[in-house]
Write a protein that holds these residues in place. Structure first.
Motif, PDB file in Angstrom:
ATOM      1  N   LEU A  55       0.796  -1.228   0.000  1.00 59.10           N
ATOM      2  CA  LEU A  55       0.000   0.000   0.000  1.00 59.10           C
ATOM      3  C   LEU A  55       0.830   1.280   0.000  1.00 59.10           C
ATOM      4  CD1 LEU A  55      -2.790  -1.006   2.560  1.00 59.10           C
ATOM      5  CD2 LEU A  55      -2.822  -1.190   0.066  1.00 59.10           C
ATOM      6  N   GLY A  56       2.096   1.187   0.365  1.00 52.25           N
ATOM      7  CA  GLY A  56       2.926   2.393   0.449  1.00 52.25           C
ATOM      8  C   GLY A  56       2.985   3.201  -0.841  1.00 52.25           C
ATOM      9  N   PRO A  57       3.339   2.576  -1.987  1.00 47.66           N
ATOM     10  CA  PRO A  57       3.402   3.340  -3.242  1.00 47.66           C
ATOM     11  C   PRO A  57       2.054   3.947  -3.632  1.00 47.66           C
ATOM     12  CG  PRO A  57       4.587   1.267  -3.444  1.00 47.66           C
ATOM     13  CD  PRO A  57       3.832   1.202  -2.152  1.00 47.66           C
ATOM     14  N   LEU A  58       0.970   3.217  -3.366  1.00 43.63           N
ATOM     15  CA  LEU A  58      -0.360   3.748  -3.678  1.00 43.63           C
ATOM     16  C   LEU A  58      -0.682   4.942  -2.806  1.00 43.63           C
ATOM     17  CD1 LEU A  58      -3.164   3.758  -4.951  1.00 43.63           C
ATOM     18  CD2 LEU A  58      -3.822   1.939  -3.337  1.00 43.63           C
ATOM     19  N   ASP A  59      -0.357   4.865  -1.533  1.00 42.29           N
ATOM     20  CA  ASP A  59      -0.641   5.978  -0.632  1.00 42.29           C
ATOM     21  C   ASP A  59       0.091   7.239  -1.087  1.00 42.29           C
ATOM     22  OD1 ASP A  59      -1.914   6.763   2.004  1.00 42.29           O
ATOM     23  OD2 ASP A  59       0.167   7.314   2.408  1.00 42.29           O
ATOM     24  N   SER A  60       1.329   7.085  -1.522  1.00 45.82           N
ATOM     25  CA  SER A  60       2.094   8.229  -2.016  1.00 45.82           C
ATOM     26  C   SER A  60       1.449   8.812  -3.264  1.00 45.82           C
ATOM     27  CB  SER A  60       3.531   7.789  -2.325  1.00 45.82           C
ATOM     28  OG  SER A  60       4.276   8.870  -2.851  1.00 45.82           O
ATOM     29  N   ALA A  61       0.972   7.954  -4.170  1.00 55.70           N
ATOM     30  CA  ALA A  61       0.333   8.432  -5.400  1.00 55.70           C
ATOM     31  C   ALA A  61      -0.987   9.135  -5.102  1.00 55.70           C
ATOM     32  CB  ALA A  61       0.104   7.255  -6.345  1.00 55.70           C
ATOM     33  N   LEU A  62      -1.730   8.635  -4.121  1.00 56.14           N
ATOM     34  CA  LEU A  62      -3.002   9.267  -3.761  1.00 56.14           C
ATOM     35  C   LEU A  62      -2.771  10.642  -3.127  1.00 56.14           C
ATOM     36  CD1 LEU A  62      -4.927   6.186  -2.325  1.00 56.14           C
ATOM     37  CD2 LEU A  62      -5.373   7.374  -4.479  1.00 56.14           C
ATOM     38  N   ARG A  63      -1.703  10.799  -2.400  1.00 55.80           N
ATOM     39  CA  ARG A  63      -1.386  12.117  -1.829  1.00 55.80           C
ATOM     40  C   ARG A  63      -1.069  13.126  -2.935  1.00 55.80           C
ATOM     41  NH1 ARG A  63      -0.051  12.070   3.814  1.00 55.80           N
ATOM     42  NH2 ARG A  63      -0.345   9.986   4.683  1.00 55.80           N
ATOM     43  N   THR A  64      -0.435  12.644  -3.998  1.00 57.99           N
ATOM     44  CA  THR A  64      -0.165  13.524  -5.138  1.00 57.99           C
ATOM     45  C   THR A  64      -1.476  13.958  -5.795  1.00 57.99           C
ATOM     46  OG1 THR A  64       1.960  12.444  -5.544  1.00 57.99           O
ATOM     47  CG2 THR A  64       1.018  13.706  -7.361  1.00 57.99           C
ATOM     48  N   ALA A  77      -1.826  12.671 -12.366  1.00 58.35           N
ATOM     49  CA  ALA A  77      -1.798  12.074 -11.031  1.00 58.35           C
ATOM     50  C   ALA A  77      -2.826  10.949 -10.915  1.00 58.35           C
ATOM     51  CB  ALA A  77      -2.054  13.142  -9.977  1.00 58.35           C
ATOM     52  N   LEU A  78      -3.992  11.132 -11.519  1.00 62.13           N
ATOM     53  CA  LEU A  78      -5.023  10.095 -11.494  1.00 62.13           C
ATOM     54  C   LEU A  78      -4.575   8.852 -12.253  1.00 62.13           C
ATOM     55  CD1 LEU A  78      -8.179  12.321 -12.064  1.00 62.13           C
ATOM     56  CD2 LEU A  78      -7.719  10.952 -10.023  1.00 62.13           C
ATOM     57  N   ASP A  79      -3.927   9.034 -13.388  1.00 62.30           N
ATOM     58  CA  ASP A  79      -3.428   7.887 -14.157  1.00 62.30           C
ATOM     59  C   ASP A  79      -2.409   7.089 -13.346  1.00 62.30           C
ATOM     60  OD1 ASP A  79      -4.964   8.284 -16.397  1.00 62.30           O
ATOM     61  OD2 ASP A  79      -3.469   9.499 -17.436  1.00 62.30           O
ATOM     62  N   THR A  80      -1.488   7.799 -12.704  1.00 61.54           N
ATOM     63  CA  THR A  80      -0.460   7.127 -11.901  1.00 61.54           C
ATOM     64  C   THR A  80      -1.082   6.386 -10.725  1.00 61.54           C
ATOM     65  OG1 THR A  80       1.190   8.794 -12.496  1.00 61.54           O
ATOM     66  CG2 THR A  80       1.622   7.475 -10.526  1.00 61.54           C
ATOM     67  N   ALA A  81      -2.016   7.026 -10.042  1.00 63.85           N
ATOM     68  CA  ALA A  81      -2.656   6.391  -8.890  1.00 63.85           C
ATOM     69  C   ALA A  81      -3.458   5.167  -9.303  1.00 63.85           C
ATOM     70  CB  ALA A  81      -3.555   7.403  -8.187  1.00 63.85           C
ATOM     71  N   ALA A  82      -4.084   5.209 -10.473  1.00 61.60           N
ATOM     72  CA  ALA A  82      -4.840   4.048 -10.949  1.00 61.60           C
ATOM     73  C   ALA A  82      -3.912   2.852 -11.143  1.00 61.60           C
ATOM     74  CB  ALA A  82      -5.560   4.393 -12.252  1.00 61.60           C
ATOM     75  N   LEU A  83      -2.746   3.087 -11.726  1.00 65.70           N
ATOM     76  CA  LEU A  83      -1.780   2.005 -11.916  1.00 65.70           C
ATOM     77  C   LEU A  83      -1.283   1.461 -10.577  1.00 65.70           C
ATOM     78  CD1 LEU A  83       0.328   3.493 -14.869  1.00 65.70           C
ATOM     79  CD2 LEU A  83      -1.288   1.586 -14.974  1.00 65.70           C
ATOM     80  N   LYS A  84      -1.046   2.353  -9.616  1.00 60.13           N
ATOM     81  CA  LYS A  84      -0.566   1.918  -8.300  1.00 60.13           C
ATOM     82  C   LYS A  84      -1.633   1.120  -7.562  1.00 60.13           C
ATOM     83  CE  LYS A  84       3.444   3.976  -8.611  1.00 60.13           C
ATOM     84  NZ  LYS A  84       4.690   3.190  -8.772  1.00 60.13           N
ATOM     85  N   ALA A  85      -2.906   1.489  -7.734  1.00 58.81           N
ATOM     86  CA  ALA A  85      -3.995   0.748  -7.084  1.00 58.81           C
ATOM     87  C   ALA A  85      -4.070  -0.672  -7.633  1.00 58.81           C
ATOM     88  CB  ALA A  85      -5.321   1.475  -7.294  1.00 58.81           C
ATOM     89  N   GLU A  86      -3.934  -0.809  -8.937  1.00 55.62           N
ATOM     90  CA  GLU A  86      -3.974  -2.146  -9.538  1.00 55.62           C
ATOM     91  C   GLU A  86      -2.749  -2.972  -9.127  1.00 55.62           C
ATOM     92  OE1 GLU A  86      -4.222  -0.793 -13.498  1.00 55.62           O
ATOM     93  OE2 GLU A  86      -6.390  -0.393 -13.397  1.00 55.62           O
ATOM     94  N   ALA A  87      -1.593  -2.314  -9.022  1.00 53.80           N
ATOM     95  CA  ALA A  87      -0.388  -3.023  -8.586  1.00 53.80           C
ATOM     96  C   ALA A  87      -0.524  -3.488  -7.130  1.00 53.80           C
ATOM     97  CB  ALA A  87       0.840  -2.119  -8.732  1.00 53.80           C
ATOM     98  N   ALA A  88      -1.134  -2.663  -6.295  1.00 53.91           N
ATOM     99  CA  ALA A  88      -1.351  -3.048  -4.896  1.00 53.91           C
ATOM    100  C   ALA A  88      -2.294  -4.232  -4.803  1.00 53.91           C
ATOM    101  CB  ALA A  88      -1.913  -1.854  -4.116  1.00 53.91           C
ATOM    102  N   ALA A  89      -3.331  -4.226  -5.636  1.00 53.18           N
ATOM    103  CA  ALA A  89      -4.267  -5.355  -5.637  1.00 53.18           C
ATOM    104  C   ALA A  89      -3.567  -6.638  -6.065  1.00 53.18           C
ATOM    105  CB  ALA A  89      -5.448  -5.047  -6.561  1.00 53.18           C
TER     106      ALA A  89
END
Length: 304
Positions: A55-64, A77-89
């Protein structure tokens, strides 16, 4: 005297002549199936570490996303966070969870995938008529599902909290009927009345060449009259929708952009006994017997 003769009795079974084991005998040790080793329990500390890593990388992307200004920065920022959410899953799907956290773990994995889809959908087309991404996220199900899953795991002692970006409620900005959003110099005698029988508010804009003469706001079910229109030929544009964003000169929801095919010609002439001038009425909704055709206009070509 009688004698009792006792003979030893032996159970017989067919066997090999050499005294070896018969085909019917079994060896308990050789014939038993190997027992499976029990799955070792997942240590809570190891699971907490796995959660932090996923969850760490996703949390950082969501803060952005939370800090980004609307426009290109927020879209990226939304595109990056979407990729991080899928990677976390994906990371959590391959991670074992303690028995008591299995349900919450599965719930979080599913919620993260939904969050990724919502983040990607919220970015929209970025066009003139696009709903604000923060408004779109306000009604999305993914963020709420993530909050619920995080609460379930936190109750068991596992921190799965994420800094979800702030959202905005849908707005309903609508100027008063007849408000001029733009108004040039009007000193003629022409008069224009606009009837808005559509189910949405409208903005009617008249241009001469590439210059906007005026834009007037007409609420749904209302009419507005513009006086003192100068003589000349005008192109009549109109846009309908909900929530007027003055900065973009556009509605933010359900918007459309159109124009009348025929120009509005205003003339003033001196005649015996006075002056003759043009009075026109445009109806935005289709009416029986109407003679004004309209066509769709690309949003970028609609006058501001």
């Amino acid at each position: 005297m009688a004698l009792a003769l006792t003979l030893p009795l032996a159970a017989c079974s067919p066997g090999r002549a050499d005294g070896g084991p018969t085909s019917g005998s079994s060896n308990a040790a050789a014939g038993s199936a190997p027992s499976a080793s029990p799955t070792p329990p997942v240590a809570p500390a190891a699971y907490r570490h796995a959660l932090t890593g996923a969850l760490g990388p996703l949390d950082s992307a969501l803060r952005t996303v939370d800090r980004a200004s609307e426009g290109g920065a927020l879209t990226r920022a939304l595109d990056t966070a979407a990729l991080k959410a899928e990677a976390a899953a994906d990371a959590l799907q391959s991670t074992a969870a303690p028995d008591n956290a299995f349900a919450g773990h599965s719930q979080l994995t599913t919620a993260l995938r939904a969050l990724g889809q919502d983040l990607r959908s919220a970015r929209g087309s970025g066009g003139r008529c696009a709903t604000s991404p923060r408004v779109a996220l306000d009604t999305a199900h993914g963020p709420q599902s993530v909050r619920e899953a995080a609460r379930a795991l936190k109750a068991l002692g596992y921190d799965a909290s994420l800094r979800l970006p702030h959202t905005e409620r849908a707005r309903h900005r609508r100027p008063a009927n007849g408000t001029f959003l733009r108004d040039g110099s009007r000193a003629g005698l022409g008069r224009l009345t606009v009837n808005n029988g559509t189910g949405s508010d409208a903005v009617v804009t008249l241009t001469r060449g590439t210059r906007t003469a005026f834009s007037v706001y007409v609420r749904q079910g209302s009419k507005a009259t513009v006086r003192s229109v100068n003589s000349g030929a005008y192109t009549v544009y109109f846009t309908t929708g909900e929530d007027w964003n003055g900065g973009k000169s556009s509605f933010t929801r359900r918007c459309s952009f159109e124009k009348f095919e025929d120009q509005a010609n205003f003339r003033t002439a001196r005649v015996a006994g006075g002056t003759r001038y043009t009075v026109l009425t445009f109806t935005l909704n289709k009416v029986f017997g109407g003679n004004a055709a309209t066509s769709t206009v690309p949003p970028g070509e609609f006058p501001s």
